[in-house]
Design a protein around this motif. Structure first.
Motif, PDB file in Angstrom:
ATOM      1  N   SER A   1       0.778-102.152 -91.887  1.00  0.00           N
ATOM      2  CA  SER A   1       0.154-103.412 -91.479  1.00  0.00           C
ATOM      3  C   SER A   1       1.178-104.545 -91.385  1.00  0.00           C
ATOM      4  O   SER A   1       0.909-105.580 -90.766  1.00  0.00           O
ATOM      5  CB  SER A   1      -0.949-103.799 -92.462  1.00  0.00           C
ATOM      6  N   LYS A   2       2.361-104.341 -91.993  1.00  0.00           N
ATOM      7  CA  LYS A   2       3.421-105.353 -91.919  1.00  0.00           C
ATOM      8  C   LYS A   2       4.237-105.251 -90.628  1.00  0.00           C
ATOM      9  O   LYS A   2       5.034-106.128 -90.319  1.00  0.00           O
ATOM     10  CB  LYS A   2       4.370-105.206 -93.109  1.00  0.00           C
ATOM     11  N   THR A   3       4.030-104.145 -89.897  1.00  0.00           N
ATOM     12  CA  THR A   3       4.820-103.911 -88.682  1.00  0.00           C
ATOM     13  C   THR A   3       4.295-104.801 -87.560  1.00  0.00           C
ATOM     14  O   THR A   3       3.256-104.520 -86.960  1.00  0.00           O
ATOM     15  CB  THR A   3       4.761-102.438 -88.251  1.00  0.00           C
ATOM     16  N   LYS A   4       5.024-105.857 -87.281  1.00  0.00           N
ATOM     17  CA  LYS A   4       4.615-106.809 -86.248  1.00  0.00           C
ATOM     18  C   LYS A   4       5.099-106.403 -84.865  1.00  0.00           C
ATOM     19  O   LYS A   4       4.492-106.738 -83.853  1.00  0.00           O
ATOM     20  CB  LYS A   4       5.161-108.207 -86.586  1.00  0.00           C
ATOM     21  N   MET A   5       6.226-105.654 -84.830  1.00  0.00           N
ATOM     22  CA  MET A   5       6.830-105.332 -83.539  1.00  0.00           C
ATOM     23  C   MET A   5       7.618-104.031 -83.632  1.00  0.00           C
ATOM     24  O   MET A   5       8.177-103.700 -84.677  1.00  0.00           O
ATOM     25  CB  MET A   5       7.766-106.475 -83.104  1.00  0.00           C
ATOM     26  N   ILE A   6       7.656-103.294 -82.518  1.00  0.00           N
ATOM     27  CA  ILE A   6       8.550-102.150 -82.353  1.00  0.00           C
ATOM     28  C   ILE A   6       9.390-102.422 -81.107  1.00  0.00           C
ATOM     29  O   ILE A   6       8.850-102.766 -80.048  1.00  0.00           O
ATOM     30  CB  ILE A   6       7.781-100.827 -82.189  1.00  0.00           C
ATOM     31  N   ILE A   7      10.702-102.283 -81.247  1.00  0.00           N
ATOM     32  CA  ILE A   7      11.597-102.477 -80.108  1.00  0.00           C
ATOM     33  C   ILE A   7      12.111-101.125 -79.643  1.00  0.00           C
ATOM     34  O   ILE A   7      12.677-100.362 -80.430  1.00  0.00           O
ATOM     35  CB  ILE A   7      12.788-103.384 -80.477  1.00  0.00           C
ATOM     36  N   ILE A   8      11.885-100.831 -78.371  1.00  0.00           N
ATOM     37  CA  ILE A   8      12.438 -99.613 -77.777  1.00  0.00           C
ATOM     38  C   ILE A   8      13.383-100.002 -76.646  1.00  0.00           C
ATOM     39  O   ILE A   8      13.297-101.096 -76.098  1.00  0.00           O
ATOM     40  CB  ILE A   8      11.342 -98.648 -77.265  1.00  0.00           C
ATOM     41  N   ASN A   9      14.287 -99.096 -76.334  1.00  0.00           N
ATOM     42  CA  ASN A   9      15.273 -99.332 -75.281  1.00  0.00           C
ATOM     43  C   ASN A   9      15.425 -98.033 -74.504  1.00  0.00           C
ATOM     44  O   ASN A   9      15.981 -97.068 -75.010  1.00  0.00           O
ATOM     45  CB  ASN A   9      16.596 -99.770 -75.921  1.00  0.00           C
ATOM     46  N   THR A  10      14.896 -98.008 -73.295  1.00  0.00           N
ATOM     47  CA  THR A  10      14.968 -96.792 -72.487  1.00  0.00           C
ATOM     48  C   THR A  10      15.200 -97.143 -71.031  1.00  0.00           C
ATOM     49  O   THR A  10      14.488 -97.992 -70.501  1.00  0.00           O
ATOM     50  CB  THR A  10      13.713 -95.914 -72.662  1.00  0.00           C
ATOM     51  N   PRO A  11      16.209 -96.511 -70.397  1.00  0.00           N
ATOM     52  CA  PRO A  11      17.288 -95.720 -70.967  1.00  0.00           C
ATOM     53  C   PRO A  11      18.057 -96.517 -72.029  1.00  0.00           C
ATOM     54  O   PRO A  11      18.184 -97.721 -71.915  1.00  0.00           O
ATOM     55  CB  PRO A  11      18.178 -95.405 -69.769  1.00  0.00           C
ATOM     56  N   GLN A  12      18.567 -95.769 -73.033  1.00  0.00           N
ATOM     57  CA  GLN A  12      19.074 -96.440 -74.224  1.00  0.00           C
ATOM     58  C   GLN A  12      20.578 -96.673 -74.197  1.00  0.00           C
ATOM     59  O   GLN A  12      21.372 -95.753 -73.967  1.00  0.00           O
ATOM     60  CB  GLN A  12      18.727 -95.632 -75.485  1.00  0.00           C
ATOM     61  N   ASN A  13      20.936 -97.916 -74.433  1.00  0.00           N
ATOM     62  CA  ASN A  13      22.316 -98.312 -74.702  1.00  0.00           C
ATOM     63  C   ASN A  13      22.460 -98.412 -76.227  1.00  0.00           C
ATOM     64  O   ASN A  13      21.685 -99.132 -76.858  1.00  0.00           O
ATOM     65  CB  ASN A  13      22.584 -99.676 -74.054  1.00  0.00           C
ATOM     66  N   PRO A  14      23.373 -97.677 -76.862  1.00  0.00           N
ATOM     67  CA  PRO A  14      24.566 -97.061 -76.276  1.00  0.00           C
ATOM     68  C   PRO A  14      24.520 -95.549 -76.052  1.00  0.00           C
ATOM     69  O   PRO A  14      25.508 -94.992 -75.585  1.00  0.00           O
ATOM     70  CB  PRO A  14      25.619 -97.375 -77.340  1.00  0.00           C
ATOM     71  N   SER A  15      23.442 -94.873 -76.371  1.00  0.00           N
ATOM     72  CA  SER A  15      23.483 -93.404 -76.410  1.00  0.00           C
ATOM     73  C   SER A  15      23.354 -92.740 -75.045  1.00  0.00           C
ATOM     74  O   SER A  15      23.746 -91.588 -74.881  1.00  0.00           O
ATOM     75  CB  SER A  15      22.372 -92.878 -77.332  1.00  0.00           C
ATOM     76  N   GLY A  16      22.764 -93.443 -74.072  1.00  0.00           N
ATOM     77  CA  GLY A  16      22.525 -92.830 -72.771  1.00  0.00           C
ATOM     78  C   GLY A  16      21.309 -91.922 -72.740  1.00  0.00           C
ATOM     79  O   GLY A  16      21.072 -91.224 -71.752  1.00  0.00           O
ATOM     80  N   SER A  17      20.506 -91.912 -73.816  1.00  0.00           N
ATOM     81  CA  SER A  17      19.296 -91.094 -73.861  1.00  0.00           C
ATOM     82  C   SER A  17      18.120 -91.851 -73.240  1.00  0.00           C
ATOM     83  O   SER A  17      18.213 -93.049 -72.972  1.00  0.00           O
ATOM     84  CB  SER A  17      18.965 -90.718 -75.303  1.00  0.00           C
ATOM     85  N   VAL A  18      17.021 -91.138 -72.999  1.00  0.00           N
ATOM     86  CA  VAL A  18      15.830 -91.772 -72.427  1.00  0.00           C
ATOM     87  C   VAL A  18      14.588 -91.354 -73.206  1.00  0.00           C
ATOM     88  O   VAL A  18      14.546 -90.276 -73.807  1.00  0.00           O
ATOM     89  CB  VAL A  18      15.641 -91.414 -70.933  1.00  0.00           C
ATOM     90  N   PHE A  19      13.594 -92.214 -73.210  1.00  0.00           N
ATOM     91  CA  PHE A  19      12.297 -91.864 -73.766  1.00  0.00           C
ATOM     92  C   PHE A  19      11.528 -91.041 -72.728  1.00  0.00           C
ATOM     93  O   PHE A  19      11.494 -91.390 -71.549  1.00  0.00           O
ATOM     94  CB  PHE A  19      11.496 -93.129 -74.110  1.00  0.00           C
ATOM     95  N   THR A  20      10.911 -89.964 -73.183  1.00  0.00           N
ATOM     96  CA  THR A  20      10.112 -89.122 -72.314  1.00  0.00           C
ATOM     97  C   THR A  20       8.669 -89.626 -72.265  1.00  0.00           C
ATOM     98  O   THR A  20       8.281 -90.525 -73.029  1.00  0.00           O
ATOM     99  CB  THR A  20      10.108 -87.675 -72.832  1.00  0.00           C
ATOM    100  N   LYS A  21       7.874 -89.029 -71.397  1.00  0.00           N
ATOM    101  CA  LYS A  21       6.453 -89.355 -71.348  1.00  0.00           C
ATOM    102  C   LYS A  21       5.803 -89.075 -72.696  1.00  0.00           C
ATOM    103  O   LYS A  21       4.962 -89.855 -73.173  1.00  0.00           O
ATOM    104  CB  LYS A  21       5.757 -88.553 -70.239  1.00  0.00           C
ATOM    105  N   ALA A  22       6.205 -87.970 -73.325  1.00  0.00           N
ATOM    106  CA  ALA A  22       5.654 -87.629 -74.639  1.00  0.00           C
ATOM    107  C   ALA A  22       5.997 -88.704 -75.668  1.00  0.00           C
ATOM    108  O   ALA A  22       5.167 -89.042 -76.529  1.00  0.00           O
ATOM    109  CB  ALA A  22       6.185 -86.266 -75.093  1.00  0.00           C
ATOM    110  N   ASP A  23       7.204 -89.257 -75.592  1.00  0.00           N
ATOM    111  CA  ASP A  23       7.591 -90.351 -76.493  1.00  0.00           C
ATOM    112  C   ASP A  23       6.689 -91.557 -76.300  1.00  0.00           C
ATOM    113  O   ASP A  23       6.222 -92.166 -77.266  1.00  0.00           O
ATOM    114  CB  ASP A  23       9.045 -90.771 -76.238  1.00  0.00           C
ATOM    115  N   MET A  24       6.446 -91.908 -75.051  1.00  0.00           N
ATOM    116  CA  MET A  24       5.643 -93.099 -74.769  1.00  0.00           C
ATOM    117  C   MET A  24       4.189 -92.897 -75.193  1.00  0.00           C
ATOM    118  O   MET A  24       3.548 -93.823 -75.712  1.00  0.00           O
ATOM    119  CB  MET A  24       5.729 -93.451 -73.284  1.00  0.00           C
ATOM    120  N   LEU A  25       3.691 -91.700 -75.023  1.00  0.00           N
ATOM    121  CA  LEU A  25       2.319 -91.407 -75.473  1.00  0.00           C
ATOM    122  C   LEU A  25       2.222 -91.455 -76.994  1.00  0.00           C
ATOM    123  O   LEU A  25       1.220 -91.925 -77.549  1.00  0.00           O
ATOM    124  CB  LEU A  25       1.866 -90.045 -74.942  1.00  0.00           C
TER     125      LEU A  25
END
Length: 380
Positions: free
Chosen positions: A157-181
């Motif tokens: 309940s304390k979690t006010k925000m989640i920050i995602i970065n896709t495609p991600q700097n610095p790793s070059g990875s991406v969030f998949t559809k499964a990640d977003m779901l």
């Protein structure tokens, strides 16, 4: 005079450190994330035309209306997602300003914000300066995949925000559809805001699709999407970006934005509005950069560095564990000073400076630069 610092643990960024070292030693700079080739001359000419046509006074606070309309059309074309240009899009002084303003708007003392590491370095200071608490989820090399069960143990309940970065700097990875779901399911029926940093949305490889937060109705309703024209059109020095969000979120954002920068460079906005009328100006970027990624990797395939091809961004992570057991920061500095090639060590973006023996190389460079860099890499 002595003053108590609001960011006591923050020094000069690794980007400034490595670029300065590269300049000092006349090294090839593959550290800081900017292209060393020119923007499209058509776009440059459009800026001049806008200046000569009188677009030299303040733009409207949320941005030039033609540009906001062009952004709305782009979001609809790419993601079949609708944003009202009147109330749900704001032009910003780059994506970093948008990110800082979003965090400043919503994060109060002791609010928790989840970020995924290795994380771009502007997130945590913005959280800290607003009194928030950063909750880090460490992603592990070489694939940097999210364990959503682990994330759920940190979500409360304390979690006010989640920050995602896709495609991600610095790793070059991406969030998949499964990640977003999974993210959508985690945040449903909560007051948690999602800040989706999508500045590399047009730079994604191997036939993958960019899974924007706006493609998922349950995420879109709670999300800010931030984007960067500087990253998209090879002109990072212009510092023009934008963000999109539902009206009730954007209304709050604009209350802070108007007293921060108020409005952004007007002739550049007008030029970008005209340039966006031709979708091919951004639709061809993935192919353009994949050609550079593939060239770079083909040139270093026989080196002692190991790698998994980047799925997005214009950064490639290289594993040097078979070359040296040095700390990655020390190796990055030695690579610059002794060999004339600058890269970014990833430990500075990790929890407790976790050292996976990897460096990040920016391949948004001319082919000639990539060939010169590869020659150095192959001789290490």
């Amino acid at each position: 005079m002595k003053h108590l610092s609001k960011l006591p643990n923050v020094g000069t960024t690794i980007f400034s450190v490595m670029s300065a070292l590269a300049n000092e030693h006349n090294a090839i700079n593959m550290s800081q994330g900017f292209p060393n080739f020119k923007s499209d001359s058509k776009l440059i000419d459009l800026v001049s035309q806008a200046m000569n046509s009188g677009f030299n006074q303040y733009a409207p606070m949320p941005g030039n209306m033609e540009l906001r309309e062009a952004i709305a059309k782009k979001m609809e074309l790419l993601y079949n997602s609708t944003y009202n240009p009147e109330t749900e899009i704001t032009v910003t002084a780059g994506a970093t300003q948008a990110i800082y303003t979003i965090i400043s708007t919503f994060i109060r003392p002791n609010d928790e914000v989840i970020i995924f590491r290795p994380a771009y370095d502007c997130y945590e200071p913005a959280i800290e300066i607003n009194g928030g608490k950063t909750i880090s989820i460490q992603l592990n090399a070489p694939h940097y995949k999210v364990n959503w069960e682990e994330v759920s143990t940190h979500f409360s309940s304390k979690t006010k925000m989640i920050i995602i970065n896709t495609p991600q700097n610095p790793s070059g990875s991406v969030f998949t559809k499964a990640d977003m779901l999974a993210l959508q399911k985690l945040t449903e029926n909560t007051n948690c805001i999602v800040l989706s940093d999508e500045v590399y949305e047009h730079i994604i490889y191997d036939g993958l699709e960019h899974e924007s937060a706006c493609k998922f109705p349950g995420l879109k309703s709670r999300s800010f999407i931030t984007a960067s024209f500087g990253k998209t059109f090879h002109n990072t020095g212009w510092k023009v970006g934008y963000c999109c969000a539902p009206k009730e979120l954007m209304d709050e954002f604009k209350k802070v934005h108007q007293f921060n920068v108020f409005s952004v460079n007007h002739p550049t906005q007008k030029a970008l509005a005209d340039y966006l009328k031709e979708p091919n100006n951004y639709l061809g970027l993935s192919e353009f950069y994949q050609t550079k990624r593939d060239l770079f990797l083909s040139l270093i395939k026989d080196s002692r560095f190991k790698y998994i091809p980047a799925k997005g961004t214009y950064f490639q992570v290289l594993d040097f564990s078979e070359i040296t057991k040095e700390n990655d920061v020390d190796f990055a500095k030695r690579l610059t000073i002794n060999h004339g090639l600058a890269a970014i060590p990833l430990s500075v973006f990790n929890d407790n400076n976790k050292d996976d023996k990897v460096l990040r190389f920016c391949f948004a460079k001319t082919d000639d630069t990539l060939k010169k860099a590869a020659e150095i890499i192959n001789n290490i």
